[in-house]
Design an enzyme around this catalytic site. Structure first.
Site, mmCIF file in Angstrom:
data_model
loop_
_atom_site.group_PDB
_atom_site.id
_atom_site.type_symbol
_atom_site.label_atom_id
_atom_site.label_comp_id
_atom_site.label_asym_id
_atom_site.label_seq_id
_atom_site.Cartn_x
_atom_site.Cartn_y
_atom_site.Cartn_z
ATOM 1 N N TYR A 71 0.830 -1.219 0.000
ATOM 2 C CA TYR A 71 0.000 0.000 0.000
ATOM 3 C C TYR A 71 0.858 1.260 0.000
ATOM 4 C CZ TYR A 71 -4.351 -2.523 0.207
ATOM 5 O OH TYR A 71 -5.416 -3.314 -0.146
ATOM 6 N N ASN A 107 -12.487 3.073 -7.382
ATOM 7 C CA ASN A 107 -11.080 3.429 -7.205
ATOM 8 C C ASN A 107 -10.844 4.015 -5.821
ATOM 9 O OD1 ASN A 107 -10.766 2.583 -9.827
ATOM 10 N ND2 ASN A 107 -10.836 4.662 -10.701
ATOM 11 N N HIS A 124 -15.076 1.674 -2.361
ATOM 12 C CA HIS A 124 -14.040 0.813 -1.785
ATOM 13 C C HIS A 124 -13.028 1.583 -0.940
ATOM 14 C CE1 HIS A 124 -14.955 -2.187 -5.253
ATOM 15 N NE2 HIS A 124 -15.817 -2.266 -4.272
ATOM 16 N N CYS A 136 -9.419 -0.135 19.541
ATOM 17 C CA CYS A 136 -8.377 0.019 20.555
ATOM 18 C C CYS A 136 -9.036 0.284 21.919
ATOM 19 C CB CYS A 136 -7.507 1.213 20.144
ATOM 20 S SG CYS A 136 -6.353 1.692 21.442
ATOM 21 N N CYS A 145 -8.284 7.819 19.903
ATOM 22 C CA CYS A 145 -7.021 7.100 19.700
ATOM 23 C C CYS A 145 -6.716 7.223 18.222
ATOM 24 C CB CYS A 145 -7.192 5.635 20.115
ATOM 25 S SG CYS A 145 -5.634 4.759 20.035
ATOM 26 N N GLY A 198 -13.982 1.984 -17.571
ATOM 27 C CA GLY A 198 -12.717 1.457 -17.067
ATOM 28 C C GLY A 198 -12.825 0.426 -15.982
ATOM 29 N N SER A 200 -13.442 -3.915 -15.272
ATOM 30 C CA SER A 200 -13.598 -5.264 -15.830
ATOM 31 C C SER A 200 -14.929 -5.872 -15.391
ATOM 32 C CB SER A 200 -12.442 -6.157 -15.344
ATOM 33 O OG SER A 200 -12.453 -6.221 -13.914
ATOM 34 N N ALA A 242 -10.790 6.214 -21.315
ATOM 35 C CA ALA A 242 -11.428 7.272 -20.514
ATOM 36 C C ALA A 242 -10.986 8.656 -20.981
ATOM 37 C CB ALA A 242 -11.070 7.063 -19.044
HETATM 38 C C1 BV8 Z 1 -18.342 -8.064 -0.062
HETATM 39 C C2 BV8 Z 1 -9.945 -1.829 -2.488
HETATM 40 C C3 BV8 Z 1 -19.701 -9.080 1.569
HETATM 41 C C4 BV8 Z 1 -8.688 -2.507 -2.017
HETATM 42 C C5 BV8 Z 1 -11.125 -3.508 -3.825
HETATM 43 C C6 BV8 Z 1 -21.320 -11.314 -5.182
HETATM 44 C C7 BV8 Z 1 -21.882 -10.342 -4.360
HETATM 45 C C8 BV8 Z 1 -21.132 -9.776 -3.345
HETATM 46 C C9 BV8 Z 1 -19.795 -10.156 -3.142
HETATM 47 C C10 BV8 Z 1 -19.241 -11.091 -3.962
HETATM 48 C C11 BV8 Z 1 -19.990 -11.668 -4.975
HETATM 49 N N1 BV8 Z 1 -19.193 -12.565 -5.594
HETATM 50 C C12 BV8 Z 1 -17.966 -12.544 -5.025
HETATM 51 C C13 BV8 Z 1 -17.957 -11.677 -4.018
HETATM 52 C C14 BV8 Z 1 -16.813 -11.418 -3.141
HETATM 53 C C15 BV8 Z 1 -15.921 -10.285 -3.629
HETATM 54 C C16 BV8 Z 1 -15.732 -10.278 -5.130
HETATM 55 O O1 BV8 Z 1 -16.348 -9.528 -5.849
HETATM 56 N N2 BV8 Z 1 -14.834 -11.139 -5.583
HETATM 57 C C17 BV8 Z 1 -14.514 -11.179 -6.989
HETATM 58 C C18 BV8 Z 1 -13.004 -11.248 -7.178
HETATM 59 C C19 BV8 Z 1 -15.210 -12.388 -7.580
HETATM 60 N N3 BV8 Z 1 -16.454 -9.024 -3.203
HETATM 61 C C20 BV8 Z 1 -16.107 -8.576 -1.985
HETATM 62 O O2 BV8 Z 1 -15.400 -9.188 -1.219
HETATM 63 C C21 BV8 Z 1 -16.662 -7.221 -1.567
HETATM 64 N N4 BV8 Z 1 -17.233 -7.361 -0.253
HETATM 65 O O3 BV8 Z 1 -19.009 -8.479 -0.945
HETATM 66 O O4 BV8 Z 1 -18.614 -8.240 1.262
HETATM 67 C C22 BV8 Z 1 -20.014 -8.858 2.984
HETATM 68 C C23 BV8 Z 1 -21.280 -8.381 3.317
HETATM 69 C C24 BV8 Z 1 -21.571 -8.198 4.657
HETATM 70 C C25 BV8 Z 1 -20.600 -8.433 5.639
HETATM 71 C C26 BV8 Z 1 -19.329 -8.873 5.277
HETATM 72 C C27 BV8 Z 1 -19.030 -9.094 3.944
HETATM 73 C C28 BV8 Z 1 -15.548 -6.192 -1.438
HETATM 74 C C29 BV8 Z 1 -14.896 -5.945 -2.763
HETATM 75 C C30 BV8 Z 1 -13.938 -4.748 -2.649
HETATM 76 C C31 BV8 Z 1 -12.518 -5.221 -2.748
HETATM 77 N N5 BV8 Z 1 -11.620 -4.049 -2.755
HETATM 78 N N6 BV8 Z 1 -10.360 -2.386 -3.774
HETATM 79 C C32 BV8 Z 1 -7.492 -2.127 -2.854
HETATM 80 O O5 BV8 Z 1 -7.628 -1.418 -3.872
HETATM 81 O O6 BV8 Z 1 -6.383 -2.541 -2.447
HETATM 82 S S1 BV8 Z 1 -11.454 -4.193 -5.300
HETATM 83 C C33 BV8 Z 1 -10.403 -3.578 -6.463
HETATM 84 O O7 BV8 Z 1 -10.496 -4.486 -7.529
HETATM 85 C C34 BV8 Z 1 -10.817 -2.264 -7.041
HETATM 86 O O8 BV8 Z 1 -11.340 -1.392 -6.098
HETATM 87 C C35 BV8 Z 1 -11.818 -2.630 -8.096
HETATM 88 O O9 BV8 Z 1 -13.099 -2.690 -7.605
HETATM 89 C C36 BV8 Z 1 -11.375 -4.015 -8.448
HETATM 90 C C37 BV8 Z 1 -10.621 -3.976 -9.742
HETATM 91 O O10 BV8 Z 1 -11.571 -3.915 -10.709
HETATM 92 P P1 BV8 Z 1 -11.450 -2.803 -11.842
HETATM 93 O O11 BV8 Z 1 -11.519 -1.466 -11.237
HETATM 94 O O12 BV8 Z 1 -12.458 -3.154 -12.839
HETATM 95 O O13 BV8 Z 1 -9.987 -2.963 -12.415
HETATM 96 P P2 BV8 Z 1 -9.457 -4.108 -13.393
HETATM 97 O O14 BV8 Z 1 -7.983 -4.024 -13.429
HETATM 98 O O15 BV8 Z 1 -10.104 -5.414 -13.050
HETATM 99 O O16 BV8 Z 1 -10.024 -3.681 -14.818
HETATM 100 C C38 BV8 Z 1 -9.564 -2.476 -15.436
HETATM 101 C C39 BV8 Z 1 -10.439 -2.268 -16.642
HETATM 102 O O17 BV8 Z 1 -10.078 -1.025 -17.233
HETATM 103 C C40 BV8 Z 1 -10.251 -3.331 -17.700
HETATM 104 O O18 BV8 Z 1 -11.509 -3.746 -18.188
HETATM 105 C C41 BV8 Z 1 -9.483 -2.596 -18.818
HETATM 106 O O19 BV8 Z 1 -9.835 -3.079 -20.098
HETATM 107 C C42 BV8 Z 1 -9.955 -1.192 -18.623
HETATM 108 N N7 BV8 Z 1 -9.020 -0.149 -19.060
HETATM 109 C C43 BV8 Z 1 -7.666 -0.200 -19.082
HETATM 110 N N8 BV8 Z 1 -7.183 0.992 -19.506
HETATM 111 C C44 BV8 Z 1 -8.272 1.808 -19.726
HETATM 112 C C45 BV8 Z 1 -9.437 1.075 -19.441
HETATM 113 N N9 BV8 Z 1 -10.671 1.602 -19.568
HETATM 114 C C46 BV8 Z 1 -10.760 2.883 -19.978
HETATM 115 N N10 BV8 Z 1 -9.679 3.654 -20.276
HETATM 116 C C47 BV8 Z 1 -8.437 3.149 -20.149
HETATM 117 N N11 BV8 Z 1 -7.357 3.911 -20.452
#
Ligand code: BV8
Length: 252
Positions: A71, A107, A124, A136, A145, A198, A200, A242
């Protein structure tokens, strides 16, 4: 992309006519600002690491220093980045037409806010914020704290109870902030146009907002140079970036 063929014209007309626009963004929104995405094969941060090891509470507890360093590196990149033309197009539009646009972002950077969308809904969290990993005892006693008083370290810790500081983001397996998710869902239900830029569409529940907006009657367009997991939820796919597509769409 300045749209010489006029392919953006119909969508541009929708932007001009819409009462309420939602723009749902993902990591691709910040790619042209130099912030790596997660899944892009070449630049993706997760191309060679398991996100569950780095972006989950279990991963942090198992190896706090490793996750904290990841991070810290990303925070450095966010602070060095500048909003791109796509961020600025949205910020300028919001300034010209207050109340017409809601940005909902996955983001954790601050580029939308720095470009002028200060009320962007953060699904997020915020990578530039810290919070405690556990509650704490001092906090429970009602005294503040603040993590700012933590002892320096990798990660910083509470001198009194050993509690660790963690990044203020939502990790996998953690619930999204209820106020943010509720606001995002209400915006999806109320908008007449949603642009999904932007992302996936791999992460839930954020990925479900496009289908929700469509079900509520909005026109849904996806802006992405590549196919996404939620293309089927869109009426329209704009294969572009974008910073290339948003300026002609949101121009004054
Ligand atoms: C939760 C912060 C429940 C941290 C992130 C169904 C329903 C609910 C949950 C789930 C479900 N199925 C599975 C789940 C669990 C899980 C999940 O989704 N898993 C996935 C992998 C299957 N979800 C969770 O755990 C969520 N929590 O559901 O909790 C709960 C309820 C009650 C009590 C307790 C628990 C939490 C999810 C949040 C995770 N945190 N970020 C950090 O950043 O370190 S996620 C992180 O990944 C990002 O924030 C973002 O959301 C994700 C990445 O996705 P994208 O942003 O789309 O990025 P990616 O690289 O994948 O794609 C980029 C795209 O841009 C591509 O398509 C590319 O072609 C395009 N691109 C590239 N260049 C450009 C462009 N587009 C335009 N212009 C360009 N120039």
């Amino acid at each position: 992309m300045d749209d010489p063929a006029g392919t953006l014209q119909p969508l541009r007309q929708r932007v001009c006519a819409a009462r309420h626009i939602v723009v749902l963004t993902g990591a691709g929104m910040s790619a042209e600002s130099g912030i790596p995405t997660f899944r892009d094969a070449l630049t993706g941060m997760w191309a060679n690491v398991d996100p569950m090891q780095l972006a989950s509470e279990a991963g942090f507890r198992a190896n706090p220093a490793r996750v904290w360093a990841w991070y810290a590196e990303r925070r450095h990149g966010v602070r060095a980045a500048q909003p791109n033309a796509g961020h600025r197009a949205l910020g300028d539009f919001a300034r010209r037409l207050p109340g017409r646009l809601t940005v909902v972002t996955q983001n954790v950077d601050d580029l939308h806010q720095r470009a002028g969308n200060t009320d962007a809904i953060r699904l997020h969290g915020d990578i530039l914020q810290d919070r405690w990993l556990d509650s704490c005892p001092r906090t429970m006693r009602g005294s503040t704290c603040d993590t700012a008083f933590a002892e320096p370290g990798d990660p910083p810790i509470c001198a009194e109870c050993g509690n660790r500081v963690r990044p203020g983001v939502v990790w996998f397996g953690e619930a999204l902030p209820l106020d943010a998710l509720t606001a995002a869902e209400q915006a999806a239900d109320a908008c007449d146009l949603m642009l999904v830029v932007g992302t996936s569409g791999a992460v839930w529940p954020a990925a479900g907002l496009a289908a929700r907006a469509r079900h509520a009657g909005a026109h849904v367009a996806i802006v992405n140079p590549e196919p996404s997991d939620i293309d089927a939820d869109a009426h329209q796919l704009v294969r572009g970036t974008a910073a290339g597509v948003l300026p002609p769409l949101f121009a004054a």
